[in-house]
Design an enzyme around this catalytic site. Structure first.
Site, PDB file in Angstrom:
ATOM      1  NE  ARG A   1      -2.505  -0.829   3.632  1.00  0.00           N
ATOM      2  CZ  ARG A   1      -2.900   0.007   4.590  1.00  0.00           C
ATOM      3  NH1 ARG A   1      -3.805   0.924   4.346  1.00  0.00           N
ATOM      4  NH2 ARG A   1      -2.396  -0.091   5.802  1.00  0.00           N
TER       5      ARG A   1
ATOM      6  CB  ILE B   1       5.489   5.408  -0.254  1.00  0.00           C
ATOM      7  CG1 ILE B   1       5.002   6.867  -0.235  1.00  0.00           C
ATOM      8  CG2 ILE B   1       6.920   5.331  -0.763  1.00  0.00           C
ATOM      9  CD1 ILE B   1       5.786   7.776   0.713  1.00  0.00           C
TER      10      ILE B   1
ATOM     11  N   GLY C   1       5.793   1.864   7.978  1.00  0.00           N
ATOM     12  CA  GLY C   1       5.761   2.908   9.012  1.00  0.00           C
ATOM     13  C   GLY C   1       4.340   3.299   9.364  1.00  0.00           C
ATOM     14  CB  ILE C   2       2.317   3.291  12.114  1.00  0.00           C
ATOM     15  CG1 ILE C   2       3.276   3.173  13.328  1.00  0.00           C
ATOM     16  CG2 ILE C   2       2.050   1.914  11.510  1.00  0.00           C
ATOM     17  CD1 ILE C   2       2.673   2.431  14.523  1.00  0.00           C
TER      18      ILE C   2
ATOM     19  CD  GLN D   1       4.303  18.641  11.139  1.00  0.00           C
ATOM     20  OE1 GLN D   1       5.013  19.174  10.290  1.00  0.00           O
ATOM     21  NE2 GLN D   1       3.191  19.198  11.581  1.00  0.00           N
TER      22      GLN D   1
ATOM     23  CD  GLN E   1       4.294  13.422  12.001  1.00  0.00           C
ATOM     24  OE1 GLN E   1       5.133  14.031  11.355  1.00  0.00           O
ATOM     25  NE2 GLN E   1       3.639  12.377  11.513  1.00  0.00           N
TER      26      GLN E   1
ATOM     27  CE1 TYR F   1       5.819   8.589  10.152  1.00  0.00           C
ATOM     28  CE2 TYR F   1       6.812  10.737   9.758  1.00  0.00           C
ATOM     29  CZ  TYR F   1       6.315   9.539   9.276  1.00  0.00           C
ATOM     30  OH  TYR F   1       6.323   9.289   7.922  1.00  0.00           O
TER      31      TYR F   1
ATOM     32  N   PRO G   1      10.831  11.376   1.830  1.00  0.00           N
ATOM     33  CG  PRO G   1       9.397   9.580   1.519  1.00  0.00           C
ATOM     34  CD  PRO G   1      10.524  10.054   2.383  1.00  0.00           C
TER      35      PRO G   1
ATOM     36  CB  ILE H   1       3.771  11.140  -0.688  1.00  0.00           C
ATOM     37  CG1 ILE H   1       5.269  11.459  -0.536  1.00  0.00           C
ATOM     38  CG2 ILE H   1       3.496  10.382  -1.984  1.00  0.00           C
ATOM     39  CD1 ILE H   1       5.875  12.364  -1.586  1.00  0.00           C
TER      40      ILE H   1
HETATM   41  N1  CAA Z   1       1.915  24.303  14.272  1.00  0.00           N
HETATM   42  C1  CAA Z   1       1.526  25.036  15.318  1.00  0.00           C
HETATM   43  N2  CAA Z   1       0.373  24.830  15.960  1.00  0.00           N
HETATM   44  C2  CAA Z   1      -0.422  23.879  15.511  1.00  0.00           C
HETATM   45  C3  CAA Z   1      -0.083  23.070  14.407  1.00  0.00           C
HETATM   46  C4  CAA Z   1       1.135  23.341  13.780  1.00  0.00           C
HETATM   47  N3  CAA Z   1       1.550  22.631  12.726  1.00  0.00           N
HETATM   48  N4  CAA Z   1      -1.060  22.182  14.208  1.00  0.00           N
HETATM   49  C5  CAA Z   1      -1.995  22.432  15.141  1.00  0.00           C
HETATM   50  N5  CAA Z   1      -1.611  23.471  15.910  1.00  0.00           N
HETATM   51  C6  CAA Z   1      -2.349  24.047  17.021  1.00  0.00           C
HETATM   52  C7  CAA Z   1      -3.799  24.217  16.690  1.00  0.00           C
HETATM   53  O1  CAA Z   1      -4.009  25.450  16.049  1.00  0.00           O
HETATM   54  C8  CAA Z   1      -4.438  24.161  18.044  1.00  0.00           C
HETATM   55  O2  CAA Z   1      -4.229  25.390  18.699  1.00  0.00           O
HETATM   56  P1  CAA Z   1      -5.367  26.021  19.641  1.00  0.00           P
HETATM   57  O3  CAA Z   1      -5.538  25.059  20.772  1.00  0.00           O
HETATM   58  O4  CAA Z   1      -4.803  27.339  20.059  1.00  0.00           O
HETATM   59  O5  CAA Z   1      -6.565  26.122  18.753  1.00  0.00           O
HETATM   60  C9  CAA Z   1      -3.577  23.130  18.704  1.00  0.00           C
HETATM   61  O6  CAA Z   1      -2.307  23.140  18.100  1.00  0.00           O
HETATM   62  C10 CAA Z   1      -4.129  21.739  18.446  1.00  0.00           C
HETATM   63  O7  CAA Z   1      -4.559  21.359  19.613  1.00  0.00           O
HETATM   64  P2  CAA Z   1      -5.669  20.252  19.663  1.00  0.00           P
HETATM   65  O8  CAA Z   1      -5.945  19.996  21.096  1.00  0.00           O
HETATM   66  O9  CAA Z   1      -6.816  20.599  18.763  1.00  0.00           O
HETATM   67  O10 CAA Z   1      -4.895  19.038  19.018  1.00  0.00           O
HETATM   68  P3  CAA Z   1      -5.432  17.597  18.861  1.00  0.00           P
HETATM   69  O11 CAA Z   1      -5.119  16.836  20.087  1.00  0.00           O
HETATM   70  O12 CAA Z   1      -6.827  17.584  18.358  1.00  0.00           O
HETATM   71  O13 CAA Z   1      -4.454  17.088  17.719  1.00  0.00           O
HETATM   72  C11 CAA Z   1      -3.478  17.012  15.555  1.00  0.00           C
HETATM   73  C12 CAA Z   1      -4.641  17.506  16.401  1.00  0.00           C
HETATM   74  C13 CAA Z   1      -3.217  15.541  15.815  1.00  0.00           C
HETATM   75  C14 CAA Z   1      -2.241  17.802  15.891  1.00  0.00           C
HETATM   76  C15 CAA Z   1      -3.922  17.262  14.111  1.00  0.00           C
HETATM   77  O14 CAA Z   1      -3.975  18.634  13.905  1.00  0.00           O
HETATM   78  C16 CAA Z   1      -2.984  16.674  13.083  1.00  0.00           C
HETATM   79  O15 CAA Z   1      -3.109  15.511  12.729  1.00  0.00           O
HETATM   80  N6  CAA Z   1      -2.061  17.481  12.579  1.00  0.00           N
HETATM   81  C17 CAA Z   1      -1.174  17.039  11.499  1.00  0.00           C
HETATM   82  C18 CAA Z   1       0.141  16.568  12.018  1.00  0.00           C
HETATM   83  C19 CAA Z   1       0.962  16.189  10.831  1.00  0.00           C
HETATM   84  O16 CAA Z   1       1.356  17.017  10.016  1.00  0.00           O
HETATM   85  N7  CAA Z   1       1.236  14.905  10.669  1.00  0.00           N
HETATM   86  C20 CAA Z   1       1.909  14.418   9.501  1.00  0.00           C
HETATM   87  C21 CAA Z   1       1.184  13.215   8.992  1.00  0.00           C
HETATM   88  S1  CAA Z   1       1.728  12.717   7.370  1.00  0.00           S
HETATM   89  C22 CAA Z   1       3.183  11.942   7.646  1.00  0.00           C
HETATM   90  O17 CAA Z   1       3.640  11.762   8.740  1.00  0.00           O
HETATM   91  C23 CAA Z   1       3.933  11.471   6.424  1.00  0.00           C
HETATM   92  C24 CAA Z   1       5.220  12.137   6.305  1.00  0.00           C
HETATM   93  O18 CAA Z   1       6.249  11.517   6.560  1.00  0.00           O
HETATM   94  C25 CAA Z   1       5.297  13.516   5.792  1.00  0.00           C
END
Ligand code: CAA
Length: 240
Positions: A12, A14, A84-85, A141, A144, A147, A177, A180
């Site tokens: 699945r 990448i 990876g997860i 990140q 993360q 991760y 990467p 993606i």
């Molecule tokens: N930078 C700064 N602040 C951030 C932020 C960021 N990137 N993302 C969220 N925030 C802030 C929000 O604005 C919010 O602030 P407020 O409380 O002031 O509104 C706070 O942080 C989030 O708090 P929550 O309590 O709402 O957070 P949550 O427990 O619901 O978690 C989350 C939400 C899990 C962080 C969700 O936003 C998320 O999944 N974010 C994406 C994280 C990400 O980029 N992961 C990468 C996945 S892809 C991958 O990993 C593949 C790869 O290799 C590239």
């Protein structure tokens, strides 16, 4: 028959693109998966690539699975540690289980995948180890810590393995990467994903094939002097 290539998490995302590309390039590919039997069966039906099921976090299962592949297909000469997860959460909310699951799968999983094939590569004086890291191992990140720690760890692994394997004709390299268009990225909340795409100068998510082509290059016989390196494929989102 071409060289045998193992791709973990190869049915699945990448990993699927990597498996298909290596097959197209003439490798005999074995793809592993952890749990999704239906996706694996579909994948094999569509590609003719054999799949093997085990949890990369478990050393004994990895060693037994690898022994089975070598019995079925021959010695593994290319290993792509891709499985990876994510278990994303802001650090103050991250539970010890979320830390442990990601470390066990993404980091210990690389050890468990490469360690059993390493002695054979040393004996045969040829090997290609390719670890799929991430832009988030390079830049960190939000949400993360777990991760990013594993993906940064991947870079330490390949730089160390490169030094150990070089005289035995083994190379170890990483691909980082960026974001993606896979299920993993699509699982990020839409608003957050849109904001991430806004930070990518290319203005789009990458495609799995764009990572697969990096892997195929590193796997090839011609890339023997590239060792301990990292290829970043991220649409200009981040430079090391
Ligand atoms: N930078 C700064 N602040 C951030 C932020 C960021 N990137 N993302 C969220 N925030 C802030 C929000 O604005 C919010 O602030 P407020 O409380 O002031 O509104 C706070 O942080 C989030 O708090 P929550 O309590 O709402 O957070 P949550 O427990 O619901 O978690 C989350 C939400 C899990 C962080 C969700 O936003 C998320 O999944 N974010 C994406 C994280 C990400 O980029 N992961 C990468 C996945 S892809 C991958 O990993 C593949 C790869 O290799 C590239």
């Amino acid at each position: 028959m071409g060289r045998v290539a193992l791709v973990t998490g190869g049915s699945r995302g990448i990993g699927e693109a990597i498996s298909k590309k290596l097959k197209a390039d003439g490798y005999t590919v074995a793809a592993t998966y952890a749990g999704n039997d239906e996706a694996a069966a579909k994948f094999t039906e569509a590609t003719g690539i054999k799949t093997y099921k085990w949890d990369v976090a478990d050393y004994e299962s990895s060693a037994a699975g690898i022994a089975q592949i070598e019995a079925d297909l021959g010695p593994i000469e290319v290993v792509v540690a891709n499985a990876g997860i994510t278990r994303d959460a802001p650090f103050h909310k991250m539970k010890p289980e979320q830390w442990k699951e990601v470390i066990d799968t993404n980091l210990t999983g690389v050890f468990n995948t490469v360690h059993p094939v390493w002695p054979g590569m040393r004996e045969r004086k040829f090997g290609r180890v390719i670890v799929i890291s991430s832009i988030n191992g390079q830049k960190g990140q939000f949400a993360q810590v777990n991760y990013a720690a594993t993906k940064a760890g991947d870079l330490g692994i390949v730089k160390s393995l490169a030094q150990e394997g070089a005289r035995a004709g083994i190379t170890a390299n990483a691909v980082c990467p960026g974001y993606i268009g896979t299920e993993m990225v699509m699982a990020v909340p839409e608003k957050v994903r849109e904001s991430i795409i806004g930070q990518i100068p290319a203005g789009r998510l990458g495609e799995p094939d764009e990572i697969a082509r990096c892997v195929a290059f590193l796997a090839s016989d011609e890339s023997g002097f590239i060792n301990g390196s990292t290829i970043s494929a991220n649409g200009a989102q981040f430079f090391v």
